[in-house]
Scaffold this motif. Structure first.
Motif, PDB file in Angstrom:
ATOM      1  N   TYR B 311       0.838  -1.191   0.000  1.00  0.00           N
ATOM      2  CA  TYR B 311       0.000   0.000   0.000  1.00  0.00           C
ATOM      3  C   TYR B 311       0.869   1.236   0.000  1.00  0.00           C
ATOM      4  O   TYR B 311       2.052   1.190   0.301  1.00  0.00           O
ATOM      5  N   THR B 312       0.252   2.338  -0.348  1.00  0.00           N
ATOM      6  CA  THR B 312       0.935   3.613  -0.235  1.00  0.00           C
ATOM      7  C   THR B 312       0.199   4.431   0.810  1.00  0.00           C
ATOM      8  O   THR B 312      -0.915   4.107   1.194  1.00  0.00           O
ATOM      9  N   GLY B 313       0.805   5.515   1.262  1.00  0.00           N
ATOM     10  CA  GLY B 313       0.197   6.316   2.305  1.00  0.00           C
ATOM     11  C   GLY B 313       0.871   6.011   3.627  1.00  0.00           C
ATOM     12  O   GLY B 313       1.848   5.268   3.682  1.00  0.00           O
ATOM     13  N   GLU B 314       0.353   6.634   4.694  1.00  0.00           N
ATOM     14  CA  GLU B 314       1.022   6.497   5.975  1.00  0.00           C
ATOM     15  C   GLU B 314       0.096   5.967   7.045  1.00  0.00           C
ATOM     16  O   GLU B 314      -1.087   6.302   7.090  1.00  0.00           O
ATOM     17  N   LEU B 315       0.652   5.156   7.921  1.00  0.00           N
ATOM     18  CA  LEU B 315      -0.074   4.658   9.081  1.00  0.00           C
ATOM     19  C   LEU B 315       0.733   4.999  10.319  1.00  0.00           C
ATOM     20  O   LEU B 315       1.947   4.811  10.348  1.00  0.00           O
ATOM     21  N   GLU B 316       0.018   5.521  11.331  1.00  0.00           N
ATOM     22  CA  GLU B 316       0.695   5.776  12.592  1.00  0.00           C
ATOM     23  C   GLU B 316      -0.078   5.102  13.703  1.00  0.00           C
ATOM     24  O   GLU B 316      -1.299   5.175  13.760  1.00  0.00           O
ATOM     25  N   ILE B 317       0.652   4.448  14.578  1.00  0.00           N
ATOM     26  CA  ILE B 317       0.044   3.855  15.764  1.00  0.00           C
ATOM     27  C   ILE B 317       0.641   4.567  16.967  1.00  0.00           C
ATOM     28  O   ILE B 317       1.866   4.623  17.102  1.00  0.00           O
ATOM     29  N   ASN B 318      -0.221   5.073  17.821  1.00  0.00           N
ATOM     30  CA  ASN B 318       0.236   5.815  18.990  1.00  0.00           C
ATOM     31  C   ASN B 318       1.287   6.862  18.630  1.00  0.00           C
ATOM     32  O   ASN B 318       2.280   7.046  19.333  1.00  0.00           O
TER      33      ASN B 318
END
Lengths: 319, 509
Positions: B311-318
């Motif tokens: 995938y492209t894009g960003e994921l942030e956890i906490n």
């Protein structure tokens, strides 16, 4: 209505066996001039017709999601029965009784698998040991020569030809054609696919999986014992210790032919190609001369794994 | 609707070990009616239908079809007598063609055997009439779930059926497909067929059914025409208690101030479905992900959980950027994902409740590879109690539990890992109203503990009842963001519809 699109992986999966056979045959023809001779080709076909008949029936069993390990032993038992009965000089007893017995064993195998819910692997393993044991007990472990009264016509059968084609090959072709017809054009044949594809769903659709399975195991017993009679005719004797490992060769041919071992998917023509691929490999090793025959096992095994990997890869792509 | 009784089941009684599944139930269906069979899971609906179709043998009672006593011993026999069934779980053969799946067992024959051309032509025509556009020669497994369900329906109704049993046929259909199904049902009704309809979606009962029969605990509660029944009455009869609070909105407001963000997704896209999804979930917040089936809801969840890596894009956890390659990584960062199809991606049917619940935390409660059984039992007992899981014991094989209780075990599996964010994909699908209500209370409780919840559901009222915020997506991208009081079924539908209009406008321009 949307039109179908064939992706290359699909084609490889469906027609891979035919392609492999074509490539191998072409290679053999170029490399070995002897291979091209009609005599050699007919000989290959004749030698492999017995395992071919077994493999066609094995395809049906595997399509239901089952397996039949008893076929080699049933073939041996059937050859022993035919030879033991040869003193009667009665074609009906000599030819049909062994086949009836083999079919019955297959039927029993099917009953154990369905009515008692025993895994086909175990059920047919038991049946394999029983059939082999009976063959050994009847013969005390010795080969049984054909009685002189009937030996003449029985062995003549193996040499007989119709329009220049050996009867054995015709029988293989007939069994293969029957297998194709059965699986493509009859409801019973399609029920086989349904049971192997999703047994619960098949039951809900009004199909009776038990009956379908019993029928395919009986057919497998029939095919194995038919081969046994042919073997006795060719050898002029009954052999209790032959055909060991035939079940594995038959299963390998089915798998190389593109039929999924978990059932529901595959076809009889693929199996025929699978049988021929194994036959051509064997012949090439013979003709080559310097490789000993153990190499056949290595090459066949590699090919088998290649086919299975293609299937797995294709499944992933398709999903 | 005529008054001619097509099916009459009298005093049907059936016991299983330890359960009185059907207690002298009477059930009557008239020709030309759509008859809803309602009740919670375990009320006996499925058992009654299995007795009818011959899958189960009844202990006593009689069945009259068109006034004649019948007794079916297998689905084959009941099908031959004109009773056709569509099951909740799609029962088709994956490797056979679409056409064959419709005609299996009754393929048209010609002189040489099965007439493939005629079969495919007829299948194409039938599906075209139902508004399903699909190549009938392709393998069934290549079709999506909804299409498969339509094929199952085509199979059932284009037989010579007089009575069609539909066991939750709509659970995998979206609104448009459901509408097509209802249209077909009305057509069948006009032809004088009777339909027994089982669904957990109350709206559907009121939209399509003529009569309702309600079962509870294996007993008949009541039969009544739909127009003389309200939703609330129906629910209270099904669960046998005052229902005034059953459908009430559960959550209070949400105060975002000072709460940390547990999940932040920016422009998440992939080559399959997603074209840019933005979702934020804060601690203790229930965020709904709304959209039609196939809009990319589940696909987004899979990406967020590391199940689909590309995938492209960003994921942030906490607050920390992440890029998961597998669920393992996501789990380690405090994510939990209750998948949509619990049979396939969730439960191990032949393992016990205990094992199913703790399978993901075994390393945590083991030392040197040896399991601390006491600790395991403690955890299991605690969750059985706190989630009110109905099971004879922790050692019970999970497949013996009802759908709602299986779902609770799965929830417990994730909760005992103490996640920061839990993604619930259709958590109440296929479970009954009572259990549904309990699961919804649990969702609030989970959020109350400070866990962020991303709730995916096809049932708008469920989103409305449970969410602090709803992100509406369509065709893989955001088309709306609703908060607090502005969350309503109308608003969600409007956003979905507007998203469509915008897209068309874009194409025209």
């Amino acid at each position: 209505m949307k039109r179908k699109t064939m992706n290359p992986m699909d084609i490889l999966q469906k027609q891979g066996a035919l392609l492999a056979l074509a490539v191998l045959t072409a290679a053999a023809m170029i490399r070995f001039p002897v291979f091209r001779q009609t005599g050699n080709i007919l000989n290959i076909l004749r030698q492999n017709s017995m395992i071919g008949i077994i493999a066609v029936a094995m395809t049906l069993v595997i399509l239901t999601g089952g397996i039949d390990l008893s076929v080699g032993a049933v073939t041996a038992l059937s050859s022993v029965l035919a030879a033991s009965l040869s003193g009667t000089n009665s074609p009906i007893l000599i030819l049909l009784l062994p086949i009836a017995a083999g079919t019955l064993l297959g039927f029993c195998n099917g009953l154990v698998v369905t009515k008692m819910s025993v895994a086909p692997f175990i059920s047919s393993l038991g049946m394999m040991m029983i059939a082999r044991g009976i063959a050994l007990v009847i013969t005390s472990g010795n080969s049984v020569p054909m009685a002189e009264v009937s030996k003449g016509w029985i062995t003549a059968m193996a040499e007989a030809s119709l329009l220049g084609v050996p009867v054995f090959i015709l029988l293989f072709a007939l069994v293969a054609a029957a297998g194709v017809y059965l699986t493509r054009k009859t409801r019973f044949g399609r029920d086989i696919y349904a049971v192997g594809g999703n047994e619960d769903a098949a039951r809900m659709m009004g199909i009776q999986p038990g009956r379908v399975k019993i029928a395919v195991y009986a057919l497998s017993g029939f095919a194995a014992s038919l081969s046994g009679v042919l073997l006795a005719s060719r050898l002029g004797s009954g052999q209790p210790v032959t055909c060991e490992g035939w079940e594995m060769d038959a299963i390998a041919a089915v798998a190389i032919g593109g039929t999924k071992l978990s059932g529901g998917r595959g076809a009889v023509p693929g199996t025929v190609f699978g049988v021929l691929i194994l036959a051509v490999i064997k012949n090439m090793i013979n003709l080559q001369g310097s490789l000993n025959s153990w190499w056949q096992s290595i090459i066949t095994g590699t090919l088998l794994l290649a086919v299975i990997l293609t299937q797995v890869f294709g499944e992933r792509k398709g999903a | 609707m005529s008054e001619r009784v097509l099916l009459e089941m009298r005093q049907i009684d059936k016991r299983f070990p330890g359960v009185h599944a059907l207690d002298h139930v009477d059930f009557k269906v008239r020709a030309g009616e759509i008859h809803a069979l309602m009740g919670e899971n375990g009320a006996g609906k499925s058992t009654l239908m299995k007795v009818l179709t011959g899958l189960y043998a009844k202990d006593s009672g009689e069945i009259l079809l068109d006034g004649k006593p019948v007794s079916f011993h297998s689905p084959l026999e009941s099908q031959r007598a004109g009773v056709s069934t569509i099951y909740q779980e799609i029962n088709l053969i994956p490797y056979l063609s679409v056409a064959e799946n419709i005609f299996l067992g009754r393929q048209p024959l010609n002189r040489t055997g099965i007439d493939w051309r005629a079969m495919e032509a007829r299948a194409g025509k039938i599906l075209a009439e139902m508004g399903v556009d699909v190549d009938v020669t392709q393998e069934l497994r290549r079709c999506g779930t909804a299409i498969q369900q339509m094929i199952a329906i085509a199979r059932a109704i284009f037989s010579d059926a007089r009575l069609v049993v539909m066991d939750e046929p709509t659970s995998s259909l979206d609104e448009k497909e459901t509408a097509v199904l209802f249209q077909q049902m009305r057509r069948l009704k006009e032809q004088g067929l009777a339909i027994i309809f089982i669904s957990h979606r109350l709206d559907e009962i009121f939209e399509i059914c003529d009569t309702v029969t309600i079962l509870k605990d294996g007993k008949l509660v009541e039969e009544r025409p739909v127009e003389r029944l309200t939703k609330l009455e129906l629910v209270s009869k099904m669960i046998g208690r005052d229902a005034s609070d059953v459908l009430r909105r559960k959550n209070g407001g949400y105060d975002a101030a000072g709460k940390r963000t547990v999940l932040e997704a920016r422009n998440v896209a992939n080559e399959v479905k997603l074209r840019g999804i933005n979702v934020t979930v804060r601690a203790g917040e229930v965020v709904g992900l709304a959209g039609l089936l196939g809009s990319g809801r589940t696909e987004f969840a899979r990406v967020a959980f590391g199940q689909d890596g590309d995938y492209t894009g960003e994921l942030e956890i906490n607050g920390q950027p992440v890029r998961f390659k597998s669920p393992r990584g996501a789990i380690d960062r405090g994510l939990a994902y209750c998948a949509e199809d619990r049979k396939v991606e969730g439960i191990f049917p032949h393992m016990s409740v205990r094992e199913n619940m703790t399978i993901a935390i075994l390393p945590k409660i083991s030392r040197f590879g040896i399991l601390n059984a006491k600790k395991q039992d403690e955890i299991v007992e605690r969750y059985i109690r706190s989630l009110n899981i109905k099971t004879p014991g922790a050692g019970q094989q999970i497949h013996n539990l009802s759908g709602g209780n299986q779902q609770k075990v799965l929830l417990a599996r994730w909760l005992c890992m103490e996640p920061d964010l839990i993604i619930l994909d259709e958590p109440t699908r296929g479970i009954d109203v009572g259990a549904k209500s309990e699961i919804e209370s649990l969702i609030q409780e989970i959020a109350g503990r400070g866990i962020g919840v991303l709730l995916i559901s096809s049932e708008l009222e469920e989103l409305v009842r449970n969410c602090h915020r709803v992100v509406v997506i369509r065709d893989g991208r955001n088309v709306g963001d609703l908060e607090g009081g502005s969350i309503s079924e109308e608003n969600i539908m409007e956003r979905i519809a507007q998203g469509a209009a915008k897209e068309e406008g874009h194409e025209n321009g």
